[in-house]
Motif scaffolding. Structure first.
Motif, PDB file in Angstrom:
ATOM      1  N   ASP A  11      -0.191 -28.661  22.902  1.00 56.98           N
ATOM      2  CA  ASP A  11       1.245 -28.433  22.875  1.00 56.98           C
ATOM      3  C   ASP A  11       1.664 -27.617  21.659  1.00 56.98           C
ATOM      4  N   ALA A  12       0.835 -27.593  20.625  1.00 55.40           N
ATOM      5  CA  ALA A  12       1.102 -26.798  19.420  1.00 55.40           C
ATOM      6  C   ALA A  12       0.279 -25.515  19.501  1.00 55.40           C
ATOM      7  N   ASN A  13       0.627 -24.565  18.676  1.00 55.33           N
ATOM      8  CA  ASN A  13      -0.079 -23.285  18.639  1.00 55.33           C
ATOM      9  C   ASN A  13      -0.938 -23.189  17.392  1.00 55.33           C
ATOM     10  N   ARG A  14      -2.157 -22.729  17.601  1.00 54.90           N
ATOM     11  CA  ARG A  14      -3.097 -22.587  16.488  1.00 54.90           C
ATOM     12  C   ARG A  14      -2.707 -21.425  15.582  1.00 54.90           C
ATOM     13  N   SER A  15      -2.356 -20.288  16.170  1.00 54.93           N
ATOM     14  CA  SER A  15      -2.058 -19.105  15.350  1.00 54.93           C
ATOM     15  C   SER A  15      -1.064 -18.184  16.059  1.00 54.93           C
ATOM     16  N   ALA A  16       0.068 -18.723  16.402  1.00 48.51           N
ATOM     17  CA  ALA A  16       1.073 -17.935  17.107  1.00 48.51           C
ATOM     18  C   ALA A  16       2.347 -17.864  16.267  1.00 48.51           C
ATOM     19  N   SER A  17       2.227 -17.363  15.064  1.00 45.86           N
ATOM     20  CA  SER A  17       3.363 -17.384  14.132  1.00 45.86           C
ATOM     21  C   SER A  17       4.564 -16.596  14.663  1.00 45.86           C
ATOM     22  N   VAL A  18       4.342 -15.472  15.341  1.00 46.97           N
ATOM     23  CA  VAL A  18       5.461 -14.697  15.885  1.00 46.97           C
ATOM     24  C   VAL A  18       6.131 -15.483  17.004  1.00 46.97           C
ATOM     25  N   GLU A  19       5.317 -16.024  17.914  1.00 51.51           N
ATOM     26  CA  GLU A  19       5.874 -16.826  19.014  1.00 51.51           C
ATOM     27  C   GLU A  19       6.619 -18.040  18.458  1.00 51.51           C
ATOM     28  N   ASP A  20       6.019 -18.724  17.490  1.00 43.67           N
ATOM     29  CA  ASP A  20       6.669 -19.887  16.887  1.00 43.67           C
ATOM     30  C   ASP A  20       8.006 -19.506  16.264  1.00 43.67           C
ATOM     31  N   ALA A  21       8.041 -18.400  15.541  1.00 43.99           N
ATOM     32  CA  ALA A  21       9.282 -17.956  14.895  1.00 43.99           C
ATOM     33  C   ALA A  21      10.346 -17.648  15.938  1.00 43.99           C
ATOM     34  N   ASN A  22       9.956 -17.034  17.042  1.00 44.40           N
ATOM     35  CA  ASN A  22      10.913 -16.678  18.094  1.00 44.40           C
ATOM     36  C   ASN A  22      11.483 -17.888  18.811  1.00 44.40           C
ATOM     37  N   ARG A  23      10.782 -18.977  18.821  1.00 44.33           N
ATOM     38  CA  ARG A  23      11.279 -20.168  19.533  1.00 44.33           C
ATOM     39  C   ARG A  23      11.693 -21.296  18.591  1.00 44.33           C
ATOM     40  N   GLY A  24      11.776 -21.008  17.323  1.00 43.33           N
ATOM     41  CA  GLY A  24      12.298 -21.990  16.381  1.00 43.33           C
ATOM     42  C   GLY A  24      11.252 -22.750  15.586  1.00 43.33           C
ATOM     43  N   GLY A  25       9.992 -22.417  15.731  1.00 48.32           N
ATOM     44  CA  GLY A  25       8.955 -23.063  14.927  1.00 48.32           C
ATOM     45  C   GLY A  25       7.902 -23.759  15.754  1.00 48.32           C
ATOM     46  N   GLN A  26       6.937 -24.312  15.073  1.00 47.99           N
ATOM     47  CA  GLN A  26       5.811 -25.018  15.676  1.00 47.99           C
ATOM     48  C   GLN A  26       6.278 -26.282  16.386  1.00 47.99           C
ATOM     49  N   THR A  27       5.574 -26.678  17.445  1.00 50.48           N
ATOM     50  CA  THR A  27       5.818 -27.959  18.105  1.00 50.48           C
ATOM     51  C   THR A  27       5.238 -29.060  17.220  1.00 50.48           C
ATOM     52  N   LEU A  28       6.100 -29.945  16.736  1.00 47.13           N
ATOM     53  CA  LEU A  28       5.660 -31.001  15.826  1.00 47.13           C
ATOM     54  C   LEU A  28       5.416 -32.324  16.538  1.00 47.13           C
ATOM     55  N   SER A  29       6.083 -32.538  17.678  1.00 46.97           N
ATOM     56  CA  SER A  29       5.892 -33.792  18.397  1.00 46.97           C
ATOM     57  C   SER A  29       6.036 -33.566  19.898  1.00 46.97           C
ATOM     58  N   LYS A 100       3.836 -32.238   9.634  1.00 49.29           N
ATOM     59  CA  LYS A 100       5.198 -31.836   9.247  1.00 49.29           C
ATOM     60  C   LYS A 100       5.267 -30.440   8.650  1.00 49.29           C
ATOM     61  N   TYR A 101       4.120 -29.896   8.266  1.00 46.81           N
ATOM     62  CA  TYR A 101       4.078 -28.533   7.729  1.00 46.81           C
ATOM     63  C   TYR A 101       3.727 -27.511   8.804  1.00 46.81           C
ATOM     64  N   GLY A 102       3.536 -27.995  10.038  1.00 42.80           N
ATOM     65  CA  GLY A 102       3.204 -27.107  11.142  1.00 42.80           C
ATOM     66  C   GLY A 102       1.723 -26.845  11.312  1.00 42.80           C
ATOM     67  N   LYS A 103       0.887 -27.564  10.547  1.00 43.23           N
ATOM     68  CA  LYS A 103      -0.563 -27.375  10.662  1.00 43.23           C
ATOM     69  C   LYS A 103      -1.059 -27.976  11.976  1.00 43.23           C
ATOM     70  N   PHE A 104      -1.704 -27.156  12.771  1.00 42.30           N
ATOM     71  CA  PHE A 104      -2.231 -27.491  14.089  1.00 42.30           C
ATOM     72  C   PHE A 104      -3.286 -28.600  14.013  1.00 42.30           C
ATOM     73  N   ASP A 105      -3.241 -29.546  14.955  1.00 39.37           N
ATOM     74  CA  ASP A 105      -4.232 -30.639  15.020  1.00 39.37           C
ATOM     75  C   ASP A 105      -4.995 -30.531  16.338  1.00 39.37           C
ATOM     76  N   GLU A 106      -6.217 -30.012  16.280  1.00 44.58           N
ATOM     77  CA  GLU A 106      -6.978 -29.771  17.502  1.00 44.58           C
ATOM     78  C   GLU A 106      -7.395 -31.043  18.233  1.00 44.58           C
ATOM     79  N   ARG A 107      -7.300 -32.198  17.583  1.00 45.72           N
ATOM     80  CA  ARG A 107      -7.657 -33.466  18.257  1.00 45.72           C
ATOM     81  C   ARG A 107      -6.679 -33.819  19.370  1.00 45.72           C
TER      82      ARG A 107
END
Length: 113
Positions: A11-29, A100-107
């Motif tokens: 549900d989170a992105n590993r390295s999609a900083s442009v996509e994340d910025a366009n949609r308001g940030g990383q998925t945190l939950s 909370k810092y947007g760091k991706f969790d592959e687990r």
């Protein structure tokens, strides 16, 4: 619908900083709410997390006299070494695909079975 599945995904992105910025940030939950009881299927499987067993759950049950821990152990897929959440009407599953810092969790890779 019957016989559908959802392939393993994040549900989170590993390295999609442009996509994340366009949609308001990383998925945190992520919150999944199970609205129905089902005869089969509907399981959410985490293929990179170990199953909850009586032995992995011992530390938690010492701090809580609630039967919820026993219930989740009994609702694992028998013989599967990975974490499975078998749905039950009214349950909710909350997990955090990034910190909370947007760091991706592959687990947190998961699928619908």
């Amino acid at each position: 619908e019957k016989d559908q599945a959802l392939a393993p995904h994040y549900d989170a992105n590993r390295s999609a900083s442009v996509e994340d910025a366009n949609r308001g940030g990383q998925t945190l939950s992520t919150l999944l709410v199970y609205l129905n009881d089902v005869e089969r299927g509907g399981t959410t499987k985490f293929g990179k997390l170990p199953a909850i067993t009586s032995s992995t759950n011992d530390d938690n049950s010492k701090n809580n006299n609630n039967n919820d821990e026993e219930d989740i152990v009994q609702r694992q897929v028998i013989g599967d070494p990975n974490l499975n959440i078998i749905p039950r009407k009214g349950d909710a599953l909350l997990f955090f695909p990034a910190d909370k810092y947007g760091k991706f969790d592959e687990r947190t890779e998961h699928e619908g079975c």
